[in-house]
Design a protein around this motif. Structure first.
Motif, PDB file in Angstrom:
ATOM      1  N   ARG A 168      38.461  47.186  43.252  1.00 48.84           N
ATOM      2  CA  ARG A 168      39.644  47.614  43.985  1.00 48.84           C
ATOM      3  C   ARG A 168      39.339  48.888  44.760  1.00 48.84           C
ATOM      4  O   ARG A 168      38.512  49.714  44.354  1.00 48.84           O
ATOM      5  CB  ARG A 168      40.820  47.819  43.046  1.00 48.84           C
ATOM      6  N   ASP A 169      40.048  49.020  45.879  1.00 51.25           N
ATOM      7  CA  ASP A 169      40.000  50.218  46.698  1.00 51.25           C
ATOM      8  C   ASP A 169      41.448  50.584  47.001  1.00 51.25           C
ATOM      9  O   ASP A 169      42.048  50.056  47.946  1.00 51.25           O
ATOM     10  CB  ASP A 169      39.203  49.963  47.985  1.00 51.25           C
ATOM     11  N   ASP A 170      42.008  51.455  46.195  1.00 50.44           N
ATOM     12  CA  ASP A 170      43.425  51.775  46.341  1.00 50.44           C
ATOM     13  C   ASP A 170      43.730  52.497  47.652  1.00 50.44           C
ATOM     14  O   ASP A 170      44.841  52.391  48.165  1.00 50.44           O
ATOM     15  CB  ASP A 170      43.900  52.611  45.156  1.00 50.44           C
ATOM     16  N   ALA A 171      42.755  53.210  48.184  1.00 50.11           N
ATOM     17  CA  ALA A 171      42.977  53.868  49.477  1.00 50.11           C
ATOM     18  C   ALA A 171      43.219  52.837  50.572  1.00 50.11           C
ATOM     19  O   ALA A 171      43.935  53.110  51.540  1.00 50.11           O
ATOM     20  CB  ALA A 171      41.785  54.748  49.830  1.00 50.11           C
ATOM     21  N   LYS A 172      42.593  51.665  50.409  1.00 53.70           N
ATOM     22  CA  LYS A 172      42.779  50.584  51.374  1.00 53.70           C
ATOM     23  C   LYS A 172      43.821  49.576  50.902  1.00 53.70           C
ATOM     24  O   LYS A 172      44.006  48.537  51.541  1.00 53.70           O
ATOM     25  CB  LYS A 172      41.450  49.870  51.628  1.00 53.70           C
ATOM     26  N   MET A 173      44.457  49.871  49.754  1.00 55.71           N
ATOM     27  CA  MET A 173      45.496  48.990  49.207  1.00 55.71           C
ATOM     28  C   MET A 173      44.947  47.567  49.025  1.00 55.71           C
ATOM     29  O   MET A 173      45.650  46.590  49.266  1.00 55.71           O
ATOM     30  CB  MET A 173      46.717  48.974  50.121  1.00 55.71           C
ATOM     31  N   THR A 174      43.726  47.462  48.569  1.00 56.02           N
ATOM     32  CA  THR A 174      43.050  46.165  48.521  1.00 56.02           C
ATOM     33  C   THR A 174      42.307  45.968  47.208  1.00 56.02           C
ATOM     34  O   THR A 174      41.656  46.893  46.707  1.00 56.02           O
ATOM     35  CB  THR A 174      42.056  46.043  49.696  1.00 56.02           C
ATOM     36  N   VAL A 175      42.423  44.737  46.686  1.00 54.89           N
ATOM     37  CA  VAL A 175      41.613  44.292  45.557  1.00 54.89           C
ATOM     38  C   VAL A 175      40.711  43.181  46.072  1.00 54.89           C
ATOM     39  O   VAL A 175      41.160  42.292  46.803  1.00 54.89           O
ATOM     40  CB  VAL A 175      42.489  43.792  44.406  1.00 54.89           C
ATOM     41  N   TYR A 176      39.449  43.233  45.692  1.00 54.80           N
ATOM     42  CA  TYR A 176      38.466  42.270  46.174  1.00 54.80           C
ATOM     43  C   TYR A 176      38.005  41.347  45.044  1.00 54.80           C
ATOM     44  O   TYR A 176      37.992  41.743  43.873  1.00 54.80           O
ATOM     45  CB  TYR A 176      37.238  43.002  46.730  1.00 54.80           C
ATOM     46  N   LEU A 177      37.616  40.153  45.436  1.00 49.89           N
ATOM     47  CA  LEU A 177      36.961  39.235  44.514  1.00 49.89           C
ATOM     48  C   LEU A 177      35.691  38.750  45.185  1.00 49.89           C
ATOM     49  O   LEU A 177      35.753  37.954  46.137  1.00 49.89           O
ATOM     50  CB  LEU A 177      37.864  38.056  44.139  1.00 49.89           C
ATOM     51  N   GLN A 178      34.567  39.272  44.751  1.00 49.97           N
ATOM     52  CA  GLN A 178      33.273  38.833  45.263  1.00 49.97           C
ATOM     53  C   GLN A 178      32.828  37.612  44.483  1.00 49.97           C
ATOM     54  O   GLN A 178      32.699  37.670  43.255  1.00 49.97           O
ATOM     55  CB  GLN A 178      32.236  39.952  45.120  1.00 49.97           C
ATOM     56  N   MET A 179      32.617  36.523  45.183  1.00 51.68           N
ATOM     57  CA  MET A 179      32.267  35.263  44.544  1.00 51.68           C
ATOM     58  C   MET A 179      30.870  34.844  44.986  1.00 51.68           C
ATOM     59  O   MET A 179      30.643  34.607  46.177  1.00 51.68           O
ATOM     60  CB  MET A 179      33.280  34.180  44.907  1.00 51.68           C
ATOM     61  N   ASN A 180      29.958  34.789  44.050  1.00 48.94           N
ATOM     62  CA  ASN A 180      28.574  34.393  44.317  1.00 48.94           C
ATOM     63  C   ASN A 180      28.247  33.101  43.587  1.00 48.94           C
ATOM     64  O   ASN A 180      28.961  32.688  42.675  1.00 48.94           O
ATOM     65  CB  ASN A 180      27.622  35.507  43.867  1.00 48.94           C
ATOM     66  N   SER A 181      27.159  32.488  43.988  1.00 52.08           N
ATOM     67  CA  SER A 181      26.683  31.250  43.341  1.00 52.08           C
ATOM     68  C   SER A 181      27.810  30.232  43.219  1.00 52.08           C
ATOM     69  O   SER A 181      28.030  29.638  42.151  1.00 52.08           O
ATOM     70  CB  SER A 181      26.105  31.572  41.955  1.00 52.08           C
ATOM     71  N   LEU A 182      28.512  30.034  44.311  1.00 48.46           N
ATOM     72  CA  LEU A 182      29.672  29.146  44.288  1.00 48.46           C
ATOM     73  C   LEU A 182      29.272  27.708  44.030  1.00 48.46           C
ATOM     74  O   LEU A 182      28.200  27.240  44.457  1.00 48.46           O
ATOM     75  CB  LEU A 182      30.447  29.261  45.599  1.00 48.46           C
ATOM     76  N   LYS A 183      30.158  27.015  43.306  1.00 46.41           N
ATOM     77  CA  LYS A 183      29.946  25.626  42.932  1.00 46.41           C
ATOM     78  C   LYS A 183      31.081  24.780  43.491  1.00 46.41           C
ATOM     79  O   LYS A 183      32.185  25.289  43.738  1.00 46.41           O
ATOM     80  CB  LYS A 183      29.945  25.502  41.405  1.00 46.41           C
ATOM     81  N   PRO A 184      30.856  23.481  43.666  1.00 45.82           N
ATOM     82  CA  PRO A 184      31.945  22.627  44.161  1.00 45.82           C
ATOM     83  C   PRO A 184      33.205  22.719  43.297  1.00 45.82           C
ATOM     84  O   PRO A 184      34.320  22.642  43.826  1.00 45.82           O
ATOM     85  CB  PRO A 184      31.321  21.231  44.113  1.00 45.82           C
ATOM     86  N   GLU A 185      33.038  22.925  42.008  1.00 45.13           N
ATOM     87  CA  GLU A 185      34.202  23.017  41.132  1.00 45.13           C
ATOM     88  C   GLU A 185      34.983  24.321  41.297  1.00 45.13           C
ATOM     89  O   GLU A 185      36.044  24.489  40.681  1.00 45.13           O
ATOM     90  CB  GLU A 185      33.794  22.837  39.665  1.00 45.13           C
ATOM     91  N   ASP A 186      34.475  25.242  42.103  1.00 46.33           N
ATOM     92  CA  ASP A 186      35.237  26.447  42.431  1.00 46.33           C
ATOM     93  C   ASP A 186      36.237  26.199  43.561  1.00 46.33           C
ATOM     94  O   ASP A 186      37.032  27.085  43.892  1.00 46.33           O
ATOM     95  CB  ASP A 186      34.296  27.588  42.851  1.00 46.33           C
TER      96      ASP A 186
END
Length: 120
Positions: A71-89
């Protein structure tokens, strides 16, 4: 009061995406924030959350080691970094306020989802 998720798209298996959850109309730093996903024909599942001070996080076993929440509260943003993605994602991913602990219990505020499709 609004949460808006973005950053979804079409990605090949093994690829990465970073989702953003932008808050407006309230003080993000007062809230735990979590990410959910829902695939067609399946129940909604909580996949990750972060406490209001960023000091603790939770990730479901299905995504542990592949997805990272921040999260970056100064930017009012929460991030979700998703790596090694699979079809079931493949799912619609949404963010919400709630309570983050050994899991995530959603609260009052939800954002519109963003579609993530993992396919070759």
């Amino acid at each position: 009061v609004q949460l808006q998720a973005s950053g979804g798209g079409l990605v090949q298996p093994g690829g990465s995406l970073r989702l953003s959850c932008v808050a407006s109309g309230f003080s993000l730093d007062h809230y735990d924030i979590g990410w959910f996903r829902q695939a067609p024909g399946k129940e909604r599942e909580a996949i990750s959350c972060i406490s209001s001070n960023g000091g603790s996080t939770y990730s479901a076993d299905l995504v542990k080691g592949r997805f990272t929440i921040s999260r970056d509260d100064a930017k009012m943003t929460v991030y979700l970094q998703m790596n090694s993605l699979k079809p079931e994602d493949t799912a619609i991913y949404s963010c919400a306020t709630g309570r983050c602990g050994f899991g995530f219990v959603p609260g009052d505020y939800w954002g519109q989802g963003t579609q993530v499709t993992v396919s070759s």
